[in-house]
Design an enzyme around this catalytic site. Structure first.
Site, PDB file in Angstrom:
ATOM      1  N   GLY A  44       0.424  -5.092   0.680  1.00 56.73           N
ATOM      2  CA  GLY A  44      -0.644  -4.989   0.095  1.00 56.73           C
ATOM      3  C   GLY A  44      -0.331  -5.731  -1.208  1.00 56.73           C
ATOM      4  O   GLY A  44      -1.404  -6.209  -2.019  1.00 56.73           O
ATOM      5  N   GLU A  64      -0.868  -9.161  -0.810  1.00 60.76           N
ATOM      6  CA  GLU A  64      -2.354  -9.260  -0.140  1.00 60.76           C
ATOM      7  C   GLU A  64      -2.987  -9.400  -1.723  1.00 60.76           C
ATOM      8  O   GLU A  64      -4.247 -10.173  -2.032  1.00 60.76           O
ATOM      9  CB  GLU A  64      -2.786  -8.272   0.582  1.00 60.76           C
ATOM     10  CG  GLU A  64      -2.114  -8.436   1.716  1.00 60.76           C
ATOM     11  CD  GLU A  64      -2.356  -7.382   2.896  1.00 60.76           C
ATOM     12  OE1 GLU A  64      -1.944  -6.289   2.485  1.00 60.76           O
ATOM     13  OE2 GLU A  64      -3.049  -7.606   3.971  1.00 60.76           O
ATOM     14  N   GLU A  76       4.486  -5.222   7.119  1.00 64.25           N
ATOM     15  CA  GLU A  76       3.924  -4.199   7.737  1.00 64.25           C
ATOM     16  C   GLU A  76       4.396  -3.859   9.262  1.00 64.25           C
ATOM     17  O   GLU A  76       4.293  -2.637   9.666  1.00 64.25           O
ATOM     18  CB  GLU A  76       2.382  -4.279   7.801  1.00 64.25           C
ATOM     19  CG  GLU A  76       1.702  -4.131   6.470  1.00 64.25           C
ATOM     20  CD  GLU A  76       1.679  -5.461   5.498  1.00 64.25           C
ATOM     21  OE1 GLU A  76       2.466  -6.346   5.970  1.00 64.25           O
ATOM     22  OE2 GLU A  76       0.953  -5.633   4.601  1.00 64.25           O
ATOM     23  N   ALA A  81       0.957  -1.295   0.053  1.00 65.92           N
ATOM     24  CA  ALA A  81       0.092  -0.196   0.158  1.00 65.92           C
ATOM     25  C   ALA A  81       0.759   1.141  -0.168  1.00 65.92           C
ATOM     26  O   ALA A  81       2.321   1.485   0.376  1.00 65.92           O
ATOM     27  CB  ALA A  81      -0.947  -0.049   1.121  1.00 65.92           C
TER      28      ALA A  81
HETATM   29  N1  CO8 Z   1       4.616   3.124  -0.646  1.00 65.10           N
HETATM   30  C1  CO8 Z   1       4.891   4.225  -1.312  1.00 65.10           C
HETATM   31  N2  CO8 Z   1       6.201   4.511  -1.917  1.00 65.10           N
HETATM   32  C2  CO8 Z   1       6.780   3.285  -2.079  1.00 65.10           C
HETATM   33  C3  CO8 Z   1       6.428   2.016  -1.619  1.00 65.10           C
HETATM   34  C4  CO8 Z   1       5.219   2.002  -1.026  1.00 65.10           C
HETATM   35  N3  CO8 Z   1       5.015   0.871  -0.290  1.00 65.10           N
HETATM   36  N4  CO8 Z   1       7.565   1.022  -1.707  1.00 65.10           N
HETATM   37  C5  CO8 Z   1       8.556   1.768  -2.584  1.00 65.10           C
HETATM   38  N5  CO8 Z   1       8.098   2.989  -2.998  1.00 65.10           N
HETATM   39  C6  CO8 Z   1       8.822   4.117  -3.533  1.00 65.10           C
HETATM   40  C7  CO8 Z   1      10.022   4.728  -2.831  1.00 65.10           C
HETATM   41  O1  CO8 Z   1       9.849   5.540  -1.590  1.00 65.10           O
HETATM   42  C8  CO8 Z   1      10.641   5.248  -3.707  1.00 65.10           C
HETATM   43  O2  CO8 Z   1      10.365   6.536  -4.072  1.00 65.10           O
HETATM   44  P1  CO8 Z   1      11.313   7.682  -4.250  1.00 65.10           P
HETATM   45  O3  CO8 Z   1      12.234   7.499  -5.411  1.00 65.10           O
HETATM   46  O4  CO8 Z   1      10.463   8.931  -4.433  1.00 65.10           O
HETATM   47  O5  CO8 Z   1      12.112   7.797  -3.095  1.00 65.10           O
HETATM   48  C9  CO8 Z   1      10.500   4.148  -5.234  1.00 65.10           C
HETATM   49  O6  CO8 Z   1       9.280   3.516  -4.730  1.00 65.10           O
HETATM   50  C10 CO8 Z   1      11.659   3.232  -5.271  1.00 65.10           C
HETATM   51  O7  CO8 Z   1      11.765   2.379  -3.925  1.00 65.10           O
HETATM   52  P2  CO8 Z   1      13.296   2.168  -3.423  1.00 65.10           P
HETATM   53  O8  CO8 Z   1      13.975   3.436  -3.689  1.00 65.10           O
HETATM   54  O9  CO8 Z   1      12.994   2.103  -2.095  1.00 65.10           O
HETATM   55  O10 CO8 Z   1      13.667   0.895  -3.899  1.00 65.10           O
HETATM   56  P3  CO8 Z   1      14.572  -0.173  -3.386  1.00 65.10           P
HETATM   57  O11 CO8 Z   1      14.867  -0.849  -4.841  1.00 65.10           O
HETATM   58  O12 CO8 Z   1      15.706   0.354  -2.857  1.00 65.10           O
HETATM   59  O13 CO8 Z   1      13.792  -1.093  -2.507  1.00 65.10           O
HETATM   60  C11 CO8 Z   1      11.781  -2.253  -1.585  1.00 65.10           C
HETATM   61  C12 CO8 Z   1      12.424  -1.854  -2.984  1.00 65.10           C
HETATM   62  C13 CO8 Z   1      12.765  -3.335  -0.907  1.00 65.10           C
HETATM   63  C14 CO8 Z   1      10.503  -3.022  -2.332  1.00 65.10           C
HETATM   64  C15 CO8 Z   1      11.419  -0.847  -0.878  1.00 65.10           C
HETATM   65  O14 CO8 Z   1      10.843   0.210  -1.749  1.00 65.10           O
HETATM   66  C16 CO8 Z   1      10.258  -1.135   0.386  1.00 65.10           C
HETATM   67  O15 CO8 Z   1      10.831  -1.716   1.232  1.00 65.10           O
HETATM   68  N6  CO8 Z   1       9.180  -0.774   0.093  1.00 65.10           N
HETATM   69  C17 CO8 Z   1       8.216  -0.843   1.266  1.00 65.10           C
HETATM   70  C18 CO8 Z   1       7.575  -2.084   1.431  1.00 65.10           C
HETATM   71  C19 CO8 Z   1       6.656  -2.175   2.355  1.00 65.10           C
HETATM   72  O16 CO8 Z   1       6.706  -1.740   3.442  1.00 65.10           O
HETATM   73  N7  CO8 Z   1       5.440  -2.405   2.045  1.00 65.10           N
HETATM   74  C20 CO8 Z   1       4.358  -2.660   2.845  1.00 65.10           C
HETATM   75  C21 CO8 Z   1       3.391  -1.299   2.817  1.00 65.10           C
HETATM   76  S1  CO8 Z   1       2.123  -1.255   3.996  1.00 65.10           S
HETATM   77  C22 CO8 Z   1       1.009  -2.209   3.457  1.00 65.10           C
HETATM   78  O17 CO8 Z   1       1.133  -2.543   2.432  1.00 65.10           O
HETATM   79  C23 CO8 Z   1      -0.227  -2.258   4.286  1.00 65.10           C
HETATM   80  C24 CO8 Z   1      -1.406  -2.904   3.417  1.00 65.10           C
HETATM   81  C25 CO8 Z   1      -2.452  -2.944   4.004  1.00 65.10           C
HETATM   82  C26 CO8 Z   1      -3.272  -1.555   3.909  1.00 65.10           C
HETATM   83  C27 CO8 Z   1      -4.696  -1.786   4.180  1.00 65.10           C
HETATM   84  C28 CO8 Z   1      -5.205  -0.677   4.993  1.00 65.10           C
HETATM   85  C29 CO8 Z   1      -6.845  -0.962   5.427  1.00 65.10           C
END
Ligand code: CO8
Length: 258
Positions: A109, A112, A132, A66
């Site tokens: 997400g 999911e 998460e 998400a």
């Molecule tokens: N949300 C927003 N932006 C994101 C997300 C995300 N989940 N994941 C990556 N991005 C963005 C980064 O911020 C970055 O943007 P910017 O260039 O502007 O800084 C761009 O995408 C590229 O990402 P990275 O530079 O981090 O790329 P890497 O190759 O270094 O890393 C990863 C890749 C490992 C996937 C890393 O991006 C990461 O850890 N992402 C987050 C993963 C995460 O924690 N996901 C869970 C999110 S919470 C969730 O899904 C809850 C679901 C339920 C919600 C429903 C509510 C009712």
């Protein structure tokens, strides 16, 4: 065909290929993607020329979760009063089969949404996780329930408590994905599998999907009865007469969807 801000949608014969397209955010799922997915899956379900859909992302990410930037400032009242992300349930209400074709990250997400599909085909680059807990929250789109049903308590508990990722090989071993294919072949293989599904009698496809899903909603006796009643019901269709005649006459069946 409609166009969408965050999705690419194309029809390949009777297969609808839906590609998540927010590359700058690794396909992070925001409210726009949700609205687009609801519209695209409803259009697929309503289109009689289409029999199966494939949902995919990019080579690097199916979806990295998400959208954390969209969620960060929200309070309980915003989340609860808008029932944040409940709309994904409408995607799961699609009656025709949907395959998730996952390459790269399917996190939070993203994992999911893949699990909302009827089954997951994984590229050998796929990585699944529910990280998460690292953001001080929990899965919110069914992950704690669907992952546990897919891989069992031990693995699901370890994954949600530590946030560690599972690679494609482990995911196949654990029963999270149906098959692993080389990344370069993922889309071709998913579309080919979807075309096979779309070539079946349409009512039989709906019924088979519905009864396997019933296995997750009911007890064994009720599930078996549900299966038998649907099986009986298909004997009221033209396609059942045609399918069995075609077998006996050693020719392919021609379906009317009736
Ligand atoms: N949300 C927003 N932006 C994101 C997300 C995300 N989940 N994941 C990556 N991005 C963005 C980064 O911020 C970055 O943007 P910017 O260039 O502007 O800084 C761009 O995408 C590229 O990402 P990275 O530079 O981090 O790329 P890497 O190759 O270094 O890393 C990863 C890749 C490992 C996937 C890393 O991006 C990461 O850890 N992402 C987050 C993963 C995460 O924690 N996901 C869970 C999110 S919470 C969730 O899904 C809850 C679901 C339920 C919600 C429903 C509510 C009712």
């Amino acid at each position: 065909m409609a166009s969408y801000e965050t999705l690419l949608v194309e029809q390949r014969g009777a297969v609808t290929l839906i590609t998540l397209n927010r590359p700058q955010a690794l396909n992070a799922l925001n409210s726009r993607i949700l609205a687009d997915m609801i519209a695209a899956t409803a259009a697929f379900d309503a289109d009689e020329s289409q029999g199966c859909a494939v949902i995919t992302g990019s080579e690097k990410a199916f979806a990295a979760g998400a959208d954390i930037k969209e969620m960060q400032s929200q309070g309980f009242a915003d989340m609860y009063s808008h029932d944040f992300f409940a709309g994904w349930e409408r995607v799961t209400a699609t009656r025709k089969p949907i395959i998730a074709a996952v390459a790269g990250y399917a996190l939070g997400g993203g994992c999911e949404v893949a699990m909302m599909c009827d089954f997951i085909l994984a590229a050998d680059t796929a990585k699944f996780g529910q990280p998460e807990v690292k953001l001080a929250v929990t899965p919110g789109m069914g992950g704690s329930q669907r992952l546990t049903r897919a891989v069992g308590k031990a693995k699901a508990m370890e994954m949600v408590l530590t946030g560690r990722m599972m690679d494609a090989e482990e995911a196949e071993r654990a029963g999270l994905v149906s098959r692993v294919v080389p990344a370069a072949d993922l889309i071709e293989e998913a579309v080919k599998t979807a075309a096979t599904i779309a070539s079946m009698a349409p009512l039989a496809a709906l019924a088979n999907k519905e009864m396997v899903n019933a296995a997750f909603e009911t007890g064994l006796a009720m599930g078996i009865q549900f299966e038998r009643r649907l099986f009986h019901g298909l004997f009221g269709t033209e396609d059942q007469k045609e399918g069995m005649a075609a077998f006996i006459e050693k020719r392919p069946g021609k379906w009317t969807g009736k």
